[in-house]
Design an enzyme around this catalytic site. Sequence first.
Site, mmCIF file in Angstrom:
data_model
loop_
_atom_site.group_PDB
_atom_site.id
_atom_site.type_symbol
_atom_site.label_atom_id
_atom_site.label_comp_id
_atom_site.label_asym_id
_atom_site.label_seq_id
_atom_site.Cartn_x
_atom_site.Cartn_y
_atom_site.Cartn_z
ATOM 1 C CG HIS A 172 6.135 17.113 -36.745
ATOM 2 N ND1 HIS A 172 6.718 17.373 -38.034
ATOM 3 C CD2 HIS A 172 6.607 18.104 -35.963
ATOM 4 C CE1 HIS A 172 7.402 18.491 -37.973
ATOM 5 N NE2 HIS A 172 7.456 18.848 -36.696
ATOM 6 C CG ASP A 216 5.184 14.611 -39.738
ATOM 7 O OD1 ASP A 216 4.270 15.519 -40.299
ATOM 8 O OD2 ASP A 216 6.379 14.786 -39.607
ATOM 9 C CD GLU A 253 15.611 24.849 -39.852
ATOM 10 O OE1 GLU A 253 14.940 23.825 -39.140
ATOM 11 O OE2 GLU A 253 15.113 25.451 -40.799
HETATM 12 C C1 GLT Z 1 8.979 22.846 -39.083
HETATM 13 C C2 GLT Z 1 9.964 23.686 -38.445
HETATM 14 C C3 GLT Z 1 11.237 23.011 -38.180
HETATM 15 C C4 GLT Z 1 11.485 22.225 -37.118
HETATM 16 C C5 GLT Z 1 10.198 20.825 -37.518
HETATM 17 C C6 GLT Z 1 10.094 20.188 -36.157
HETATM 18 S S1 GLT Z 1 8.726 21.327 -38.222
HETATM 19 O O1 GLT Z 1 8.852 22.720 -40.278
HETATM 20 O O2 GLT Z 1 10.317 24.585 -39.496
HETATM 21 O O3 GLT Z 1 12.450 23.973 -38.185
HETATM 22 O O4 GLT Z 1 12.649 21.476 -37.319
HETATM 23 O O5 GLT Z 1 9.065 20.432 -35.297
HETATM 24 MN MN MN Z 2 14.429 22.556 -38.031
#
Ligand code: GLT
Ligand code: MN
Length: 389
Positions: free
Chosen positions: A54, A57, A217
Site C-alpha cells: 500500500h 506501507d 482471496e
Molecule cells: C488487507 C486486506 C487484504 C487486501 C489488502 C490490499 S490489505 O490486509 O485484508 O485482503 O488484499 O488492500
Molecule cells: Mn487480500
Amino acid sequence: MAYEPRKEDKFSFGLWTCANRGRDPFGEATRPPLDPFTIVRKLGEMGVWGVSLHDNDLIPIDASVAERDRLLKEFKKTLDESGMVIAMATTNMFYDPVFKDGGFTSNDGRVRSYSLHKVMHAIDAAVELGADTFVFWGGREGTEVDLSKNHVDSVKRYREALNFLCHYVKDQGYNMRFSLEAKPNEPRGDIYFSTTGALLGFIATLDYPEMVGVNPEVAHELMANLNCAHVYAQCLEAGKLFLVHLNSQKYARYDQDLRFGSEDIQGNFALVHLLETNGFDGAREFDAHPYRTEDVDGVWDFAMGCMRNYLILKEKALQFEADPEVQEIRAANDGACALWEAAAGGYSPETARAIKAESYDIKAMAERGLRYERLSQIACEILLGVRKA
Ligand code: GLT
Ligand code: MN
C-alpha cells in the site's frame, strides 16, 4: 533442497503480511515493527519473486514530497539489490478515520474526491517503483446501516471513480492495469461487491473493461461460503485472474488470514491443482499473517511455510495428474460425442435439427458408476503421503 522457493515460482508477499505485528481487536501488538527494507531483503534471500504494498506501507500518509521521493528511491534500490519486483501496488483506503464511511462510496463528495487524490498519488508512486498492476480492495466501501446510503448511488460512484482512474492511467501514458478484490464483510458490516462474481459483472460495465481484472482471496471466498477453485476458474477462463491471494481459513469464521496450506488442505490443494494445470502465470501472492504467538523468527517461518506448502501441493497436484488410475478413471468418463462437438463448434440449423432428432438411451447413460469415490480417495492418499508416485 526440496520445496525451496525460486524466483520462477512467482511467489510474492504483501509488505503488510510480514509487517503484521499481531494486533487484534482485543490485544496489543506482540512483535516489534519490521521495516519494508528489512522485509524485502529477507524475502529476497528466501527466493521470493516480488512484494506488494500500500502507499502507506512505505510512505507515511503525512510525508513531505521530499520524504516521499527519498523513500521511493531507497526502496527501488533495495528491490533491485534483492532481485525483487513489485507484484502489485495499492492504496490504503481503510486505516485513516477519514475513510470511516468509505472512500469512493462515501456520502461526502469531499471524501470521494480525496480518495481519487490519494489513489492518483499512489499510482504515480507505483509507476516509479515499476508496478504494472494496481489493486483496489474496498474494505470500507459498505455499510453497517442499510438505510444510511443509496446503494444504487454507491454502485454508480464506484464506477465513476474507476472510470476516472482508468482515464487517468491512459492520460499519463502509464502501463498499468487494475485488479479488484472482493470480500463480503469485515471491517464493514457489509462490503459492496461482496463476491468476485459481483465484481466480474461490474467490470463489464466500465469504460475500459479490458484494463480491469480481479484478485480473489481464499479467506474472502470462504467467508462467503464459496468454492475457491470454482471462483478462481471462472476468472481464469475469462482472462481476468490478474493475480491470486492465497491463505487458509477455517470455515465460517472471521477473516483469519492463516498460513497457506495450514487449514482446509483439500480446498487449498484443489486451488493449487487448478492454477498449476491451467496455465496460470500471474503472481502467487500470499496475503496472510503469522500467528500472534510468533516473534520475528516466526514471521520467516510463516513466510517459508506458505511457500513450502504451495510447492508441496503443486508436487502432489502433478502426481495426481500423472497417476495411471486417475487417468484411467478420467478416460472412462470422457464420453466423446460428435453431436456435442458440432454444437460446441457453433450454432447451425442442421446441428439443432440433428440434436433434436437424436434418440438417447438415458437409462443406459445413467447406469454407469463414475468412480469418484476412488478418485477422491486417490487424492486423499496422495495428500496424506501414502501413495507413491
Ligand atoms: C488487507 C486486506 C487484504 C487486501 C489488502 C490490499 S490489505 O490486509 O485484508 O485482503 O488484499 O488492500
Ligand atoms: Mn487480500
